[in-house]
Scaffold this active site. Structure first.
Site, PDB file in Angstrom:
ATOM      1  N   HIS A   1      -6.277   2.415  -3.912  1.00 43.52           N
ATOM      2  CA  HIS A   1      -5.056   1.553  -3.170  1.00 43.52           C
ATOM      3  C   HIS A   1      -4.847   0.510  -3.471  1.00 43.52           C
ATOM      4  CE1 HIS A   1      -8.208  -1.043  -0.700  1.00 43.52           C
ATOM      5  NE2 HIS A   1      -8.893  -0.326  -1.706  1.00 43.52           N
TER       6      HIS A   1
ATOM      7  N   CYS B   1       0.831  -1.239   0.202  1.00 44.99           N
ATOM      8  CA  CYS B   1       0.034  -0.179  -0.021  1.00 44.99           C
ATOM      9  C   CYS B   1       0.817   1.157  -0.008  1.00 44.99           C
ATOM     10  CB  CYS B   1      -1.001   0.001   1.171  1.00 44.99           C
ATOM     11  SG  CYS B   1      -0.277   0.118   2.734  1.00 44.99           S
TER      12      CYS B   1
ATOM     13  N   HIS C   1      -2.725   1.714   6.865  1.00 48.91           N
ATOM     14  CA  HIS C   1      -3.245   1.406   5.506  1.00 48.91           C
ATOM     15  C   HIS C   1      -3.411   2.921   5.001  1.00 48.91           C
ATOM     16  CE1 HIS C   1      -4.431  -0.920   1.809  1.00 48.91           C
ATOM     17  NE2 HIS C   1      -5.483  -0.130   1.571  1.00 48.91           N
TER      18      HIS C   1
END
Length: 324
Positions: free
Chosen positions: A294, A233, A282
């Site tokens: 993402h 990520c 994240h």
């Protein structure tokens, strides 16, 4: 005893040890005739060996450090800057006073070790790994359990640490990485802060960021990945912004610390979530209309709605990227 450069503190050694070990350059050349017994006995006779000293005793110290892969210079019996640096590395690695001086404690430890610094790698389950997991955790690289298991989280943390600190990216806890970690005095890692900065938000930049991000849709997920061959990520975020000449830190936590809080999320802003650990873990890029792009561990680079129950429950907020 011969000293290259006069020092205020003279080397204190018994007359017997001095006669054996410090007779000048001739003994450096004839070092093979001296015995390990002489060297070991000198532990009790010697109080300090330091920068500037020369002789067989220094040669033996260099040879021991070379055996431990901590010294790459010539074994020439000259206690120079490189020898001093290697002694300090040894002292850090073995939790001794780091002064670059070989006193009784350092010499005793040095002569008691018969093998190189042990290397740890993916798959190892060792008690010694715990201390490095603890250090990586304190520096904000590792967020797993301190269990001595060299698993995926430890591997990622080691790779990120090596990458960020200009070490060879092997993914292994080798001697250079161990030494660098143990000598790192940061208690919470490097926290990047911003004060009164302009944020990187304009129509052209927003378009560039979102366009680049969307062009990578479908790219596979790869733990520790930061190229179009595979992303995690934060690697995805760092890559996208780097393509617009904006450099961001590598980890989610560092990106969170670097960016600027905003009350109203806009296109190109970063959206953060709390997933597998407390705090930001994240991150994605907001695209507008309640959607963000993402890297998902199951889908790779993908677009998701902020109203998705999983992400909505874990949403921490949005932040703007400082303008370069």
């Amino acid at each position: 005893m011969k000293v290259v450069k006069p020092t205020k503190d003279a080397l204190i050694i018994s007359s017997v040890a001095a006669g054996i070990l410090f007779s000048g350059p001739a003994l450096v050349m004839a070092s093979e005739e001296a015995t390990q017994k002489d060297f070991t006995k000198a532990i009790e006779d010697t109080q300090v060996v330091r920068y500037g000293h020369t002789g067989y005793f220094v040669s033996n110290i260099q040879a021991n450090l070379a055996d431990l892969t901590l010294y790459q210079g010539a074994v020439d019996g000259v206690y120079g800057k490189l020898t001093e640096k290697s002694v300090k590395q040894f002292q850090r690695l073995h939790h001794l006073k780091v002064d670059g001086i070989v006193g009784k404690e350092t010499l005793t430890k040095l002569t008691s070790i018969k093998k190189p610094v042990e290397e740890f790698q993916y798959g190892d389950i060792r008690e010694e790994v715990k201390s490095f997991q603890t250090k990586l955790h304190a520096l904000n690289y590792y967020y797993g359990q301190i269990d001595g298991v060299f698993g995926p989280l430890t591997l990622q943390a080691v790779k990120e640490y090596q990458q960020k600190n200009n070490l060879e990216e092997t993914g292994k806890l080798n001697s250079p990485t161990q030494i660098h970690l143990l000598s790192n005095r940061n208690k919470k890692g490097i926290t990047l802060t911003t004060k009164k900065v302009k944020t990187a938000h304009n129509t052209e930049l927003q378009s560039s960021v979102t366009s680049i991000a969307k062009s990578l849709l479908g790219t596979k997920y790869e733990w520790g990945g930061n190229t179009p061959s595979g992303f995690d990520c934060s690697g995805f975020i760092k890559y996208v912004f780097a393509e617009t000449n904006i450099l961001l830190p590598r980890t989610v936590n560092e990106i969170w610390n670097y960016t600027v809080h905003t009350q109203k999320v806009g296109i190109g802003d970063l959206v953060f979530f709390e997933t597998y650990k407390p705090g930001p873990s994240h991150v994605g890029i907001y695209l507008g209309n309640g959607q963000f792009i993402h890297t998902s561990s199951s889908k790779g680079v993908t677009i998701t709605s902020l109203s998705n129950p999983y992400w909505k429950e874990r949403y921490l907020g949005a932040k703007k990227v400082p303008k370069a």
